[in-house]
Design a protein around this motif. Structure first.
Motif, mmCIF file in Angstrom:
data_model
loop_
_atom_site.group_PDB
_atom_site.id
_atom_site.type_symbol
_atom_site.label_atom_id
_atom_site.label_comp_id
_atom_site.label_asym_id
_atom_site.label_seq_id
_atom_site.Cartn_x
_atom_site.Cartn_y
_atom_site.Cartn_z
ATOM 1 N N ARG A 32 0.831 -1.214 0.000
ATOM 2 C CA ARG A 32 0.000 0.000 0.000
ATOM 3 C C ARG A 32 0.863 1.260 0.000
ATOM 4 N N ALA A 33 2.126 1.116 0.374
ATOM 5 C CA ALA A 33 3.028 2.272 0.390
ATOM 6 C C ALA A 33 4.043 2.163 -0.743
ATOM 7 N N SER A 34 3.744 1.295 -1.721
ATOM 8 C CA SER A 34 4.646 1.012 -2.843
ATOM 9 C C SER A 34 6.064 0.769 -2.352
ATOM 10 N N CYS A 35 6.166 -0.132 -1.422
ATOM 11 C CA CYS A 35 7.433 -0.403 -0.774
ATOM 12 C C CYS A 35 7.459 -1.907 -0.512
ATOM 13 N N ARG A 36 8.663 -2.514 -0.439
ATOM 14 C CA ARG A 36 8.707 -3.923 -0.086
ATOM 15 C C ARG A 36 10.054 -4.306 0.502
ATOM 16 N N VAL A 37 10.080 -5.417 1.217
ATOM 17 C CA VAL A 37 11.355 -5.903 1.733
ATOM 18 C C VAL A 37 11.752 -7.145 0.955
ATOM 19 N N GLY A 38 13.046 -7.289 0.745
ATOM 20 C CA GLY A 38 13.576 -8.499 0.129
ATOM 21 C C GLY A 38 14.071 -9.393 1.246
ATOM 22 N N ASP A 39 14.923 -8.842 2.094
ATOM 23 C CA ASP A 39 15.438 -9.572 3.238
ATOM 24 C C ASP A 39 15.007 -8.855 4.505
ATOM 25 N N ARG A 52 7.707 3.104 7.567
ATOM 26 C CA ARG A 52 6.629 3.030 6.572
ATOM 27 C C ARG A 52 5.587 1.996 6.986
ATOM 28 N N LEU A 53 6.081 0.840 7.423
ATOM 29 C CA LEU A 53 5.181 -0.243 7.814
ATOM 30 C C LEU A 53 4.252 0.210 8.934
ATOM 31 N N LEU A 54 4.811 0.850 9.955
ATOM 32 C CA LEU A 54 3.995 1.293 11.087
ATOM 33 C C LEU A 54 3.010 2.371 10.666
ATOM 34 N N GLU A 55 3.396 3.209 9.720
ATOM 35 C CA GLU A 55 2.480 4.242 9.236
ATOM 36 C C GLU A 55 1.305 3.606 8.501
ATOM 37 N N VAL A 56 1.611 2.620 7.653
ATOM 38 C CA VAL A 56 0.557 1.937 6.905
ATOM 39 C C VAL A 56 -0.395 1.223 7.872
ATOM 40 N N LEU A 57 0.175 0.530 8.850
ATOM 41 C CA LEU A 57 -0.642 -0.256 9.776
ATOM 42 C C LEU A 57 -1.484 0.609 10.702
#
Length: 120
Positions: A32-39, A52-57
């Motif tokens: 939803r934030a056009s962001c992702r983790v690989g590792d 970002r994750l905490l903002e989205v959640l």
């Protein structure tokens, strides 16, 4: 339902399963934030993705992360994220920002698990 690993499995194998599961969960929300983790371990270290994750959640804005590539900047950013969790009444069992910045596997998994329980 969440399976907290197979208690009979060796710890690294259990960690690998959790890591995969948690990475999927994190990416589902980060999309939803056009962001992702690989590792999971290395991508959370600078505090940007965690923020970002905490903002989205939470649907709230966190303090802007400090720009910079030095360890001190990462510590500051992870600290802001952990502080936010405390304000959300999330109990963090002895996780310090240095643990996440250093990519500590168990504590990073523990942190994500805590976030999952709080926000899912």
């Amino acid at each position: 339902g969440w399976v907290w690993g197979d208690p009979g499995a060796p710890p690294d194998e259990r960690d690998a399963v959790q890591k995969k599961t948690f990475t999927k969960w994190v990416n589902a929300h980060l999309a939803r934030a056009s962001c992702r983790v690989g590792d999971l371990y290395s991508d959370l270290r600078d505090g940007f993705v965690l923020t970002r994750l905490l903002e989205v959640l939470s649907g709230e804005s966190l303090p802007k992360p400090t720009r910079g590539r030095m360890r001190i900047h990462s510590l500051e950013n992870v600290d802001k994220a952990l502080q936010f969790l405390k304000e959300q009444r999330v109990h963090l069992e002895n996780v310090g920002s240095h643990d996440i910045v250093d990519g500590n596997h168990r504590l990073t998994l523990g942190l994500i698990w805590t976030i999952i329980l709080r926000f899912q």
